[in-house]
Design an enzyme around this catalytic site. Structure first.
Site, mmCIF file in Angstrom:
data_model
loop_
_atom_site.group_PDB
_atom_site.id
_atom_site.type_symbol
_atom_site.label_atom_id
_atom_site.label_comp_id
_atom_site.label_asym_id
_atom_site.label_seq_id
_atom_site.Cartn_x
_atom_site.Cartn_y
_atom_site.Cartn_z
ATOM 1 N N GLY A 5 70.211 67.055 -50.986
ATOM 2 C CA GLY A 5 70.381 65.823 -50.451
ATOM 3 C C GLY A 5 69.036 65.294 -50.165
ATOM 4 O O GLY A 5 67.746 66.030 -49.849
ATOM 5 N N SER A 6 69.057 64.437 -49.537
ATOM 6 C CA SER A 6 67.732 63.191 -49.251
ATOM 7 C C SER A 6 67.190 63.608 -48.227
ATOM 8 O O SER A 6 68.159 64.192 -47.661
ATOM 9 C CB SER A 6 68.173 61.323 -49.264
ATOM 10 O OG SER A 6 67.885 61.411 -51.092
ATOM 11 N N GLY A 7 66.107 63.319 -48.030
ATOM 12 C CA GLY A 7 65.466 63.208 -46.930
ATOM 13 C C GLY A 7 64.686 64.515 -46.668
ATOM 14 O O GLY A 7 63.737 65.080 -45.665
ATOM 15 N N HIS A 8 64.076 65.304 -47.376
ATOM 16 C CA HIS A 8 63.102 66.354 -48.252
ATOM 17 C C HIS A 8 61.715 65.486 -49.084
ATOM 18 O O HIS A 8 61.304 66.070 -49.158
ATOM 19 C CB HIS A 8 63.533 67.828 -48.247
ATOM 20 C CG HIS A 8 65.426 67.891 -48.387
ATOM 21 N ND1 HIS A 8 64.966 68.391 -47.159
ATOM 22 C CD2 HIS A 8 66.436 68.084 -48.800
ATOM 23 C CE1 HIS A 8 66.143 68.269 -46.207
ATOM 24 N NE2 HIS A 8 66.935 68.256 -47.811
ATOM 25 N N LYS A 51 68.777 74.777 -54.693
ATOM 26 C CA LYS A 51 68.931 75.316 -53.399
ATOM 27 C C LYS A 51 69.816 75.653 -53.063
ATOM 28 O O LYS A 51 71.008 75.452 -53.411
ATOM 29 C CB LYS A 51 67.568 74.618 -52.915
ATOM 30 C CG LYS A 51 66.766 73.787 -52.910
ATOM 31 C CD LYS A 51 65.708 72.747 -52.033
ATOM 32 C CE LYS A 51 66.884 71.507 -51.302
ATOM 33 N NZ LYS A 51 67.223 70.694 -52.084
ATOM 34 N N ASP A 58 75.175 72.079 -52.634
ATOM 35 C CA ASP A 58 74.185 72.034 -53.765
ATOM 36 C C ASP A 58 75.435 72.943 -54.749
ATOM 37 O O ASP A 58 75.012 72.549 -55.643
ATOM 38 C CB ASP A 58 72.922 72.943 -53.439
ATOM 39 C CG ASP A 58 72.295 71.377 -52.966
ATOM 40 O OD1 ASP A 58 72.504 70.344 -53.448
ATOM 41 O OD2 ASP A 58 71.672 71.911 -51.769
ATOM 42 N N HIS A 111 67.128 71.795 -42.756
ATOM 43 C CA HIS A 111 67.971 70.511 -42.488
ATOM 44 C C HIS A 111 68.349 70.794 -40.952
ATOM 45 O O HIS A 111 69.619 70.457 -40.282
ATOM 46 C CB HIS A 111 69.661 71.116 -43.255
ATOM 47 C CG HIS A 111 69.676 70.787 -44.091
ATOM 48 N ND1 HIS A 111 69.274 71.977 -45.312
ATOM 49 C CD2 HIS A 111 69.462 69.973 -45.098
ATOM 50 C CE1 HIS A 111 69.139 71.880 -46.194
ATOM 51 N NE2 HIS A 111 69.407 70.761 -46.214
#
Lengths: 333, 333
Positions: free
Chosen positions: A54-57, A105, A110, A219
């Site tokens: 996921g994006s945002g990291h 991860k 994922d 998250h």
């Protein structure tokens, strides 16, 4: 929700488009299905390394694509796994005939989507191995995970496995190095504030003005406990002791100490936390051989930090020091 | 106030102590009076470069001490100029017989204290020149400044002058390069949220949930106007157009585009803003030759960003690309 965005639905696409222009010397971006590939991929005879999630990291994972680290990164929507389709495309794009390593991860989505992509790539004759990172000691099983979550250790796995691949090791050997790094890494994080996923529009959780969350995930998923804000040194101790006891790390060990910002924490606080962690390690007879301090695996604008320890051996140190040329980690070349 | 600190009065000392341990391969820290010096200083025959200013803008300036950039940095208390005493000590510590350049952001306290230190150093036989950066187009005169404020352009002056000094140019020549970079750089910033100085304990200003401040300074001092939150592309245009008109930048120019985070803004938003800036520059026939995106001159945990444009020439590009080995900027070596 206050963010520098246009349309919540276009955040990842527009951000990756900016990344592509800013780092055109290092990467190229394929937009359909979206993945970020090292500019000179595929490299004949080299093991390809693909990560994603996921994006945002950010800078995880696209910021680590380049010489000496990842060959490709697959960004999903914010805090949402990418589907198998772009993972498969990235795998094919970096296959130089020596096989491809997936660094994943440990989050259920994922793991499943990388597995599916690996099967499809296998059917196309590409040998794929996967290493699943699970370095977070805070909780076993969580909102998004069976078992432990993959957090800060992932960055170290990507750097060290990336150097091993760059130096020509085989797929089995690169996978073994990656597994060894993951097995010797432990992490734990905390948050002062929540973060807001753009398409949700509201903070993912709330904390009172005097509360912090210990053992937070990347998250914003719950950690171990919610406590009253304490002095930094006490908070560092709360994160570091469970880490030290888990492997366990012992007197005489040589470690990499990684103090990671969650996105919204100023550097002045990260180095202040680093100072206490270094003090505790010195007291325990553990030698800091290498350090990393900064925002390397984040949760949007969340304030907080995590600590990762990696027990080093000579080979890991050699690969850590090896040249790297990515948007977010660069040295020695 | 939620911060990862122990005692508000010890924030800078404890943070710099952590920085010293994490980067002992690059710097050494003198604690009384506090200054951060390149590990191998003084270097005989090389022009020394010293910068400094209030803390809270990290990685500025200590993060830029090292090969190819600064020889020393002098951190004051948060948002407070260092006194002449540590500036003098830093100047002496880096004097290799070829003179010392002071790079000073244009704030009244910094300018005065660096001037005093320069006079004292001169009395001790050290030749000192100063370059005062003033690249912020947002306001003329402000809470802390006569004239324009020094902001993002300072990072570019430090990198490029640092490379010139490393390559053996004389004090006059290094000062001329620094002046040329400052003269060709323009910046403007904005904030979504305020920040809190640790020893104040309260935010330095307030913004309504739907308000942003355009033209903000790096200490939260007022900008041009307070407006309702807009889409990112419109905000970028509000920052970029005054910059473009000021020098002015024109079709055919080659520039370095620097999108800087204020400390609390996630990278995903910075690259999204970068994308729009790149689009506008392309429309105007301006070529982006080099890019820098990230948290390089910050205001504690403030959310927001700034844009800096630098009109490049061949010599500046050569110095920009030259090897650098600091905590916060590292490449090519």
């Amino acid at each position: 929700m206050k963010k520098i965005i246009n349309d919540p639905k276009r955040v990842v696409d527009e951000s990756v488009a900016g990344f592509a222009i800013a780092h055109a010397d290092i990467v190229r971006v394929v937009t359909d299905p979206i993945h970020v590939v090292r500019a000179d991929a595929p490299i004949a005879g080299k093991v390809g390394i693909v990560s994603g999630g996921g994006s945002g990291h950010e800078p995880l994972h696209a910021g680590y694509v380049g010489f000496g680290m990842l060959d490709a990164a697959v960004p999903g929507a914010v805090f949402t796994s990418p589907t198998p389709d772009p993972i498969l495309a990235a795998t094919k794009a970096v296959d130089g005939g020596a096989g491809v390593l997936h660094i994943v991860k440990n989050y259920t989505g994922d793991v499943l989507n990388f597995e599916t992509a690996a099967e499809l790539a296998g059917a196309d004759g590409i040998e794929v191995r996967a290493v699943v990172t699970n370095d977070d000691v805070a909780v076993k099983d969580s909102l998004y995970t069976a078992g432990r979550r993959g957090v800060g250790g992932t960055v170290l796995v990507e750097k060290i496995a990336g150097a091993a691949a760059e130096q020509g090791l085989s797929l089995d050997e690169v996978a073994a190095v990656a597994e060894r790094v993951n097995a010797n890494a432990r992490s734990m994080g905390m948050a002062l504030t929540p973060c807001t996923v753009p398409h949700a529009g509201e903070p993912s959780f709330t904390l009172a003005e005097d509360e912090v969350e210990i053992g937070i995930g990347i998250h914003g998923e719950p950690g171990r406990e919610r406590i009253k804000l304490e002095p930094a040194d006490k908070i560092v101790d709360r994160l570091l002791h469970p880490i030290l006891e888990d492997l366990p790390y012992a007197s005489g060990d040589r470690v990499l100490l990684f103090v990671n910002g969650m996105g919204g924490t100023p550097q002045i606080e990260l180095y202040l936390a680093y100072r206490r962690a270094a003090e505790v390690l010195a007291e325990q007879g553990i030698t800091i051989e290498r350090s990393l301090v900064g925002n390397y695996i984040t949760s949007l604008e969340m304030q907080g930090f995590s600590i990762t320890l990696l027990k080093l051996d000579d080979e890991m140190i050699r690969y850590w020091d090896a040249p790297v040329q990515t948007a977010a980690l660069r040295w020695g070349r």
